[in-house]
Motif scaffolding. Structure first.
Motif, PDB file in Angstrom:
ATOM      1  N   ASP A   1       2.209   8.310   4.850  1.00  0.00           N
ATOM      2  CA  ASP A   1       1.177   9.347   4.998  1.00  0.00           C
ATOM      3  C   ASP A   1       1.678  10.495   5.874  1.00  0.00           C
ATOM      4  OD1 ASP A   1      -0.585   7.934   3.430  1.00  0.00           O
ATOM      5  OD2 ASP A   1      -1.673   7.040   5.115  1.00  0.00           O
ATOM      6  N   LEU A   2       2.341  10.146   6.960  1.00  0.00           N
ATOM      7  CA  LEU A   2       2.875  11.156   7.869  1.00  0.00           C
ATOM      8  C   LEU A   2       3.890  12.054   7.158  1.00  0.00           C
ATOM      9  CD1 LEU A   2       3.591  12.408  10.658  1.00  0.00           C
ATOM     10  CD2 LEU A   2       5.197  10.503  10.948  1.00  0.00           C
ATOM     11  N   ILE A   3       4.803  11.447   6.434  1.00  0.00           N
ATOM     12  CA  ILE A   3       5.849  12.221   5.751  1.00  0.00           C
ATOM     13  C   ILE A   3       5.239  13.140   4.704  1.00  0.00           C
ATOM     14  CG2 ILE A   3       7.846  12.023   4.219  1.00  0.00           C
ATOM     15  CD1 ILE A   3       8.445   9.342   5.765  1.00  0.00           C
TER      16      ILE A   3
ATOM     17  N   LYS B   1       0.836  -1.210   0.000  1.00  0.00           N
ATOM     18  CA  LYS B   1       0.000   0.000   0.000  1.00  0.00           C
ATOM     19  C   LYS B   1       0.863   1.248   0.000  1.00  0.00           C
ATOM     20  CE  LYS B   1      -4.315  -1.305   2.293  1.00  0.00           C
ATOM     21  NZ  LYS B   1      -5.145  -1.047   3.502  1.00  0.00           N
ATOM     22  N   ALA B   2       1.873   1.241   0.857  1.00  0.00           N
ATOM     23  CA  ALA B   2       2.739   2.414   0.987  1.00  0.00           C
ATOM     24  C   ALA B   2       3.457   2.707  -0.321  1.00  0.00           C
ATOM     25  CB  ALA B   2       3.752   2.186   2.114  1.00  0.00           C
ATOM     26  N   PHE B   3       3.972   1.689  -0.972  1.00  0.00           N
ATOM     27  CA  PHE B   3       4.799   1.928  -2.156  1.00  0.00           C
ATOM     28  C   PHE B   3       3.981   2.270  -3.389  1.00  0.00           C
ATOM     29  CE2 PHE B   3       8.133   0.649   0.527  1.00  0.00           C
ATOM     30  CZ  PHE B   3       9.289   1.147  -0.059  1.00  0.00           C
ATOM     31  N   GLN B   4       2.721   1.925  -3.388  1.00  0.00           N
ATOM     32  CA  GLN B   4       1.870   2.369  -4.480  1.00  0.00           C
ATOM     33  C   GLN B   4       1.659   3.877  -4.444  1.00  0.00           C
ATOM     34  OE1 GLN B   4      -1.539  -0.171  -4.030  1.00  0.00           O
ATOM     35  NE2 GLN B   4      -0.681  -1.785  -5.319  1.00  0.00           N
ATOM     36  N   LYS B   5       1.879   4.470  -3.282  1.00  0.00           N
ATOM     37  CA  LYS B   5       1.772   5.931  -3.153  1.00  0.00           C
ATOM     38  C   LYS B   5       3.059   6.646  -3.560  1.00  0.00           C
ATOM     39  CE  LYS B   5      -1.384   5.413   0.772  1.00  0.00           C
ATOM     40  NZ  LYS B   5      -1.580   5.651   2.235  1.00  0.00           N
ATOM     41  N   LEU B   6       4.130   5.899  -3.695  1.00  0.00           N
ATOM     42  CA  LEU B   6       5.437   6.508  -3.935  1.00  0.00           C
ATOM     43  C   LEU B   6       5.843   6.512  -5.402  1.00  0.00           C
ATOM     44  CD1 LEU B   6       7.466   4.971  -0.960  1.00  0.00           C
ATOM     45  CD2 LEU B   6       6.293   7.171  -1.053  1.00  0.00           C
ATOM     46  N   VAL B   7       5.049   5.880  -6.258  1.00  0.00           N
ATOM     47  CA  VAL B   7       5.398   5.794  -7.672  1.00  0.00           C
ATOM     48  C   VAL B   7       4.279   6.362  -8.534  1.00  0.00           C
ATOM     49  CG1 VAL B   7       6.903   3.787  -7.345  1.00  0.00           C
ATOM     50  CG2 VAL B   7       4.474   3.441  -7.843  1.00  0.00           C
ATOM     51  N   ASP B   8       4.635   6.732  -9.780  1.00  0.00           N
ATOM     52  CA  ASP B   8       3.629   7.216 -10.717  1.00  0.00           C
ATOM     53  C   ASP B   8       3.021   6.050 -11.481  1.00  0.00           C
ATOM     54  OD1 ASP B   8       5.452   6.470 -12.684  1.00  0.00           O
ATOM     55  OD2 ASP B   8       6.128   8.526 -13.076  1.00  0.00           O
TER      56      ASP B   8
ATOM     57  N   GLU C   1       5.697  17.196   4.863  1.00  0.00           N
ATOM     58  CA  GLU C   1       6.345  17.880   3.744  1.00  0.00           C
ATOM     59  C   GLU C   1       5.361  18.636   2.856  1.00  0.00           C
ATOM     60  OE1 GLU C   1       9.574  18.168   2.881  1.00  0.00           O
ATOM     61  OE2 GLU C   1      10.196  17.172   4.746  1.00  0.00           O
ATOM     62  N   LEU C   2       4.093  18.624   3.237  1.00  0.00           N
ATOM     63  CA  LEU C   2       3.052  19.277   2.423  1.00  0.00           C
ATOM     64  C   LEU C   2       3.112  18.792   0.987  1.00  0.00           C
ATOM     65  CD1 LEU C   2       3.497  22.933   3.763  1.00  0.00           C
ATOM     66  CD2 LEU C   2       2.037  21.121   4.664  1.00  0.00           C
ATOM     67  N   PHE C   3       3.337  17.499   0.844  1.00  0.00           N
ATOM     68  CA  PHE C   3       3.514  16.887  -0.476  1.00  0.00           C
ATOM     69  C   PHE C   3       2.242  16.162  -0.896  1.00  0.00           C
ATOM     70  CE2 PHE C   3       4.762  13.156  -3.048  1.00  0.00           C
ATOM     71  CZ  PHE C   3       5.289  13.819  -4.144  1.00  0.00           C
ATOM     72  N   THR C   4       1.749  16.509  -2.068  1.00  0.00           N
ATOM     73  CA  THR C   4       0.604  15.828  -2.648  1.00  0.00           C
ATOM     74  C   THR C   4       1.052  15.122  -3.906  1.00  0.00           C
ATOM     75  OG1 THR C   4      -0.869  17.565  -1.835  1.00  0.00           O
ATOM     76  CG2 THR C   4      -1.733  16.083  -3.549  1.00  0.00           C
ATOM     77  N   PRO C   5       0.931  13.806  -3.987  1.00  0.00           N
ATOM     78  CA  PRO C   5       1.357  13.089  -5.194  1.00  0.00           C
ATOM     79  C   PRO C   5       0.632  13.583  -6.432  1.00  0.00           C
ATOM     80  CG  PRO C   5       0.899  11.569  -3.392  1.00  0.00           C
ATOM     81  CD  PRO C   5       0.407  12.911  -2.953  1.00  0.00           C
TER      82      PRO C   5
END
Length: 439
Positions: A422-424, A61-68, A428-432
């Motif tokens: 999610d926390l990071i 789940k986490a890594f699906q948020k980290l890639v395009d 970092e105010l980062f929106t994928p």
């Protein structure tokens, strides 16, 4: 017995049940498709992404948020593991299968990876201890003349006498000449501890000629380089398992019992060693360069499950980033405040450009994030009360690292790696970007 310290005080559990503490830094205000992120991620593996060979559900789940949508990472990601029993490509292939995203070997850092910069030992005859393809690993790292404990045993079978079934029936009539062993490298825990302990002690007490009589006064002994100090690690068992740190405790105490002197290490690698995080930060910079980023990575987030390894190491490196000016070069790479004589010293005056780049970090912060799926596990639901604290009463770190309560207090505590991501993103105010894959 060493003094007992309260290690982790006042930890804040963060996740869906608690508000996120935002940290504002100059120049960091990220829009969805406007600016590149200025942070990189360092992931531990065992206890964070897997338990033994079993994937932790939150990892994918986490890594699906980290890639395009093409499977490319949205920020630099490096995996920092204390494992050392395989090549980087093998570990990358395993991670790709577990996480369902393509991982390259350049994103994987094994506990032994920093040995690449210790070039003063690359041409020496070195004894390597561990399991798996240790000869291949040593040669991959640049060592031209490695030999294994098994090869020493085959040359001098009378050295290995603990297991009666393996004792030689006939002693050799002539001695086999092996070159002098000029250094010993501990890659990881071996299979036959008694054999490795015996032969390593033989090498240390004979100045590199294990078949010779012991000379306990021969001190200091030949250089000893060790990877992976983890006392324990988490697999499928409900309790932690022995790690390479246990083997090192045995070796240290045997040597001291025989000689009355302390075993000395030329270098300690793997988490929590600062040189390991220095190398990991170099890999983060390398990935950012490949992504054609024009701004430096300012903040590293180190996600792990082991307070004495992942958290101590990240906090130690953060202290180093605060205290050491990068212009001082690689000889300043000393573990600030660790009490260990550990330094990434490149002896060759004609350093390569690769080593020069490694010596100067661009990050200014390294922040620790503790997950509850591995060594540290509260066995309870995440409490709503942020004042709930976690304490340790036994120091599980290596002998050469001093106890410092500030170094074992995580910056953040979350239930699992998915909550960590999610926390990071919130910090970092980062929106994928809209095109990335969703969980």
């Amino acid at each position: 017995m060493r003094a007992l310290w309260p290690l982790c005080r006042g930890l804040r559990f963060l996740g869906t049940r608690g508000s996120v503490r935002r940290e504002h830094r100059a120049g960091v205000c990220l829009a969805a498709d406007e600016q590149q992120p200025s942070f990189g991620l360092l992931f531990d593996i065992d206890g964070v992404l897997v338990r033994g060979k079993t994937p932790i559900p939150a990892a994918r789940k986490a890594f699906q948020k980290l890639v395009d949508s093409q499977g490319k990472f949205l920020m630099p990601v490096v995996f920092v593991t204390n494992a050392g029993n395989c090549l980087r490509q093998t570990k990358a292939d395993q991670l790709s299968n577990i996480l369902d995203v393509p991982i390259s070997q350049d994103q994987v850092m094994m506990s032994h990876s920093p040995l690449r910069i210790f070039k003063q030992y690359h041409d020496k005859c070195v004894l390597v201890s561990g399991q798996g393809p240790v000869l291949d690993i040593a040669k991959y790292l640049g060592f031209s003349n490695p030999i294994t404990v098994d090869s020493v045993r085959e040359s001098y079978p009378f050295l290995d006498m603990v297991d009666h079934s393996r004792r030689p029936k006939i002693l050799p009539s002539t001695a086999v000449d092996l070159p002098r062993i000029e250094a010993v490298i501990l890659f990881g825990e071996p299979v036959r501890w008694e054999t490795n302990l015996q032969i390593i002690i033989d090498v240390l007490l004979t100045g590199g000629y294990p078949a010779n009589p012991h000379q306990p006064d021969n001190y200091p002994h030949v250089p000893l380089l060790a990877c992976n100090m983890d006392l324990m690690w988490m697999s499928e068992a409900r309790s932690p398992r022995f790690g390479h740190g246990i083997f090192m405790v045995c070796l240290e105490n045997i040597y001291k019992k025989i000689t009355g002197k302390e075993l000395k290490y030329e270098v300690l690698m793997g988490k929590p060693s600062a040189v390991t995080y220095h190398y990991a930060e170099y890999l983060i910079r390398t990935k950012a360069l490949e992504m054609q980023w024009n701004k430096p990575v300012q903040t590293l987030y180190a996600i792990g499950d082991n307070i004495m390894s992942d958290i101590y190491g990240a906090n130690l490196y953060n202290r180093y980033l605060q205290e050491v000016n990068c212009r001082k070069g690689p000889k300043a790479m000393v573990q600030a405040g660790s009490g260990a004589q550990v330094a990434a010293v490149v002896a060759d005056e004609e350093e390569s450009a690769w080593d020069s780049e490694l010596s100067c970090p661009s990050a200014t912060w390294c922040k620790s994030v503790l997950v509850c799926t591995g060594i540290y596990n509260p066995h309870t639901e995440v409490p709503a009360d942020p004042s709930v604290s976690v304490t340790e009463t036994v120091f599980h770190g290596h002998r050469d690292f001093r106890i410092d309560p500030a170094l074992v207090e995580p910056g953040y505590v979350v239930p699992d790696v998915n909550a960590a991501v999610d926390l990071i993103f919130q910090l970092e105010l980062f929106t994928p970007t809209p095109g990335n894959r969703t969980a």
